[in-house]
Design a protein around this motif. Structure first.
Motif, short mmCIF file in Angstrom:
data_model
loop_
_atom_site.label_atom_id
_atom_site.label_comp_id
_atom_site.label_asym_id
_atom_site.label_seq_id
_atom_site.Cartn_x
_atom_site.Cartn_y
_atom_site.Cartn_z
N VAL A 178 5.33 -9.72 2.06
CA VAL A 178 4.00 -9.44 1.53
C VAL A 178 3.57 -8.04 1.92
O VAL A 178 3.55 -7.70 3.09
N PHE A 179 3.24 -7.23 0.94
CA PHE A 179 2.75 -5.88 1.18
C PHE A 179 1.40 -5.73 0.51
O PHE A 179 1.16 -6.27 -0.57
N ALA A 180 0.52 -4.94 1.14
CA ALA A 180 -0.75 -4.61 0.51
C ALA A 180 -0.50 -3.39 -0.36
O ALA A 180 -0.65 -2.25 0.06
N VAL A 181 -0.04 -3.60 -1.57
CA VAL A 181 0.31 -2.53 -2.50
C VAL A 181 -0.58 -2.65 -3.73
O VAL A 181 -0.76 -3.74 -4.27
N HIS A 182 -1.15 -1.58 -4.15
CA HIS A 182 -2.08 -1.61 -5.26
C HIS A 182 -1.69 -0.53 -6.26
O HIS A 182 -1.07 0.46 -5.94
N PHE A 183 -2.12 -0.74 -7.52
CA PHE A 183 -1.85 0.23 -8.56
C PHE A 183 -3.15 0.57 -9.28
O PHE A 183 -3.94 -0.32 -9.58
N GLN A 184 -3.32 1.83 -9.53
CA GLN A 184 -4.43 2.27 -10.37
C GLN A 184 -3.82 2.80 -11.66
O GLN A 184 -2.95 3.68 -11.63
N ILE A 185 -4.23 2.27 -12.78
CA ILE A 185 -3.62 2.63 -14.05
C ILE A 185 -4.64 3.36 -14.90
O ILE A 185 -5.73 2.86 -15.15
N GLN A 186 -4.30 4.54 -15.36
CA GLN A 186 -5.17 5.32 -16.21
C GLN A 186 -4.30 6.15 -17.16
O GLN A 186 -3.40 6.85 -16.72
N ALA A 187 -4.59 6.05 -18.43
CA ALA A 187 -3.85 6.82 -19.44
C ALA A 187 -2.35 6.59 -19.31
O ALA A 187 -1.54 7.51 -19.44
N GLY A 188 -1.96 5.35 -19.01
CA GLY A 188 -0.55 5.00 -18.98
C GLY A 188 0.17 5.41 -17.71
O GLY A 188 1.36 5.17 -17.58
N GLN A 189 -0.51 6.02 -16.74
CA GLN A 189 0.14 6.44 -15.50
C GLN A 189 -0.36 5.57 -14.35
O GLN A 189 -1.56 5.31 -14.24
N ALA A 190 0.57 5.14 -13.50
CA ALA A 190 0.22 4.26 -12.39
C ALA A 190 0.30 5.01 -11.07
O ALA A 190 1.22 5.78 -10.85
N MET A 191 -0.69 4.76 -10.20
CA MET A 191 -0.65 5.32 -8.85
C MET A 191 -0.56 4.16 -7.86
O MET A 191 -1.39 3.25 -7.89
N GLN A 192 0.43 4.19 -7.04
CA GLN A 192 0.69 3.10 -6.10
C GLN A 192 0.13 3.46 -4.74
O GLN A 192 0.35 4.56 -4.22
N TRP A 193 -0.58 2.51 -4.15
CA TRP A 193 -1.20 2.71 -2.84
C TRP A 193 -0.40 1.99 -1.76
O TRP A 193 0.15 0.92 -1.99
N GLU A 194 -0.40 2.55 -0.59
CA GLU A 194 0.29 1.97 0.56
C GLU A 194 -0.69 1.83 1.72
O GLU A 194 -1.49 2.73 1.99
N THR A 195 -0.60 0.70 2.40
CA THR A 195 -1.44 0.46 3.58
C THR A 195 -0.71 0.93 4.83
O THR A 195 0.49 0.69 4.99
N SER B 181 -5.71 2.44 7.20
CA SER B 181 -5.92 3.48 6.19
C SER B 181 -5.04 3.19 4.99
O SER B 181 -4.12 2.36 5.07
N VAL B 182 -5.32 3.87 3.88
CA VAL B 182 -4.48 3.75 2.69
C VAL B 182 -4.11 5.15 2.22
O VAL B 182 -4.83 6.12 2.49
N ARG B 183 -2.97 5.25 1.53
CA ARG B 183 -2.52 6.53 0.98
C ARG B 183 -1.66 6.26 -0.23
O ARG B 183 -1.04 5.20 -0.34
N PRO B 184 -1.56 7.22 -1.15
CA PRO B 184 -0.65 7.05 -2.28
C PRO B 184 0.79 6.99 -1.76
O PRO B 184 1.17 7.73 -0.85
N VAL B 185 1.58 6.10 -2.34
CA VAL B 185 2.98 5.99 -1.95
C VAL B 185 3.68 7.32 -2.22
O VAL B 185 3.52 7.93 -3.28
N GLY B 186 4.42 7.78 -1.22
CA GLY B 186 5.11 9.05 -1.34
C GLY B 186 4.38 10.18 -0.64
O GLY B 186 4.97 11.22 -0.36
N GLN B 187 3.09 9.96 -0.36
CA GLN B 187 2.33 10.98 0.36
C GLN B 187 2.65 10.88 1.85
O GLN B 187 2.60 9.80 2.44
N GLU B 188 3.00 11.98 2.47
CA GLU B 188 3.37 11.98 3.87
C GLU B 188 2.15 11.91 4.78
O GLU B 188 2.17 11.21 5.81
N ALA B 189 1.09 12.60 4.42
CA ALA B 189 -0.11 12.62 5.26
C ALA B 189 -0.81 11.27 5.21
O ALA B 189 -0.86 10.60 4.17
N PHE B 190 -1.34 10.85 6.36
CA PHE B 190 -2.09 9.60 6.42
C PHE B 190 -3.47 9.79 5.79
O PHE B 190 -4.05 10.88 5.80
#
Length: 509
Positions: free
Chosen positions: A20-37, A231-240
């Motif tokens: 189980v992961f707290a993973v979320h997606f924001q979808i806009q104009a066909g592009q998804a952004m994945q969030w990481e906890t 905290s949360v951050r976009p997946v792939g982002q190194e900074a917290f």
């Protein structure tokens, strides 16, 4: 295209057990952004010393308010703190249990801040040079995945007092009994990526501190408290991302729920165009939400400086050897040994090593009965069910390990059947004595006289000719009818193996 947010992580029967992961997606104009906890935990463990960390005042729980605080705990003029050696020993024991670095030289500092239940106006803690450095623990997730969580440090410090609100109309009471109580603050790396991982890590730390005897881990009494940095951050982002700290959670269930809420809150805030503020928050279990407590301070806000009244702590080889001389077998090693030595499954071994007391109880039963697998079944089955039902702790169990071993021996030698043994256990639990005494007083001895069993079976066969004919015509399921009738006739005391053997022989004629 309107904004949509999808949440993943719930297991489904068709997918099986999923991590189980707290993973979320924001979808806009066909592009998804994945969030990481991202989660890190700070765990405050009250050490099981006899007195406070810098004074001789007692630390017993439940005393009348302000009866266990001396002049040193209150920081009155002219007093000097003296370090409790046992607290250092306990810290070293923990460090060795997580394969951590032990600092040969550590320093106590003053952490300056004002709070009503902090009478000195500062807390004595460790900052730049803690006694325990980097270490690690392994956690096992629900799907069997093993993950290593880093421990940044574990440092000694004193606890503050306690503010009391519920008994005062419009006022706050201050109880300073807890002021000066020794704490070991265990700080993790931000290695956890879901509430479930955070709970697994917290449970593992809780298990370790209880196994090695440095804390009772009583969460209701505040001996084990957890702060979660989330905290949360976009997946792939190194900074917290900006973190919020959830303060003083004293339940594993509340820890999971608090983190889940906080993750949702932060993502909703960001998606709504807002900004996460670095702050300290409290979890309200009644409302299942976190709420702001105060703006989160940085280290420089506390104006740390070395405490002038305390010398540096120097740990030499002799002290280190004494501190770990009686370090017990740790949970992971014990679990592996139970599987190898007793042939237990990974599940049973994990269950029976959940606490040191339960593991010791099982080993006594296994050794005295000579039947480790049967011992495992009875300890994890009847014993645990009785403890849970009556809300009795293991050390207060009316059925001791030696008594349960005696019952298992009576099962093995045929004195009682497995079914009758449950009645014997109940009698033992209710104060009827050991297995032999209960068997004798309640007349539960198994009938093994072949002649007596044959006589019962002959009478049953004679009384049920229709069922006999059905069996002999190929309806094998009717066999259970004859077994049931025989056991009923014998009051459940007939030896099941003998009943089956004799019935088969007589019904085949």
């Amino acid at each position: 295209m309107p904004l949509r947010r999808l949440q993943f992580g719930l297991s489904t029967p068709c997918l099986g057990a999923l991590r189980v992961f707290a993973v979320h997606f924001q979808i806009q104009a066909g592009q998804a952004m994945q969030w990481e906890t991202v989660i890190g935990l700070e765990i405050h463990t009250q050490l099981a010393t006899q007195s406070k960390i810098f004074s001789g005042a007692p630390i017993a729980f439940g005393a009348e308010p302000n009866t266990q605080a001396c002049a040193i705990d209150l920081g009155l003029p002219g007093v000097l703190p003296v370090l409790n050696e046992q607290a250092v020993t306990f810290a070293v024991r923990f460090g060795k249990s997580i394969e951590a670095e032990i600092a040969p030289r550590s320093i106590f500092a003053r952490k300056n801040y004002f709070y009503p239940d902090l009478p000195k106006g500062y807390q004595i803690s460790q900052y730049e040079l803690p006694v325990v450095g980097k270490g690690q623990v392994e956690i096992v997730l629900d799907d069997g995945t093993v993950k290593t969580i880093g421990v940044t440090r574990a440092h000694l410090e004193e606890d503050a007092g306690k503010s009391l609100h519920e008994d005062f109309q419009g006022f706050t009471g201050i109880d300073l009994n807890r002021a000066g109580t020794p704490l070991l603050e265990i700080v993790s790396e931000p290695d956890m990526r879901s509430p479930q991982e955070a709970v697994a890590y917290a449970k593992k730390i809780h298990q370790i501190v209880r196994y090695i005897g440095i804390s009772d881990g009583n969460m209701q009494e505040g001996s084990f408290r957890m702060d979660a940095n989330v905290s949360v951050r976009p997946v792939g982002q190194e900074a917290f991302g900006t973190r919020a700290e959830i303060k003083n959670v004293n339940s594993f269930r509340f820890l999971e729920k608090a983190i889940q809420f906080e993750v949702e809150r932060q993502i909703d805030l960001i998606e709504g165009g807002g900004t996460v503020v670095q702050e300290t928050r409290l979890y309200d279990a009644d409302k299942d939400e976190t709420r702001s407590m105060r703006t989160k301070e940085e280290a420089n806000d506390y104006r740390y400086f070395p405490d002038p009244d305390l010398l540096p702590v120097e740990i030499d080889a002799d002290f280190l050897a004494r501190a770990i001389a009686d370090l017990p077998e740790l949970p992971d090693a014990k679990r592996a040994r139970f599987q190898a030595d007793y042939g237990l499954s990974e599940y049973d071994a994990g269950l029976l090593t959940a606490s040191r007391e339960l593991a010791d109880y099982f080993e006594t039963v296994a050794r005295d009965s000579g039947e480790p697998k049967l011992a495992a079944n009875w300890v994890s089955g009847e014993l645990m069910a009785a403890l849970n039902k009556t809300e009795v702790e293991l050390d207060a169990s009316p059925v001791s390990a030696s008594m349960l071993a005696g019952l298992i021996r009576r099962i093995q030698d045929g004195t009682v059947s497995g079914k009758l043994a449950k009645q014997v256990f109940e009698g033992m639990w209710n104060g009827g004595g050991d297995a032999d005494q209960v068997i004798e007083s309640q007349g539960l001895k198994q009938i093994t006289d072949t002649g007596a069993i044959e006589a019962m079976i002959d009478a049953i066969i004679a009384a049920n000719p229709a069922q006999v004919e059905q069996y002999r015509s190929g309806k094998d399921k009717i066999f259970g009818f004859f077994v049931g009738q025989t056991m009923k006739q014998s009051g459940g005391k007939a030896n099941p193996a003998q009943v089956n053997e004799i019935l088969k022989r007589k019904l085949q004629r």
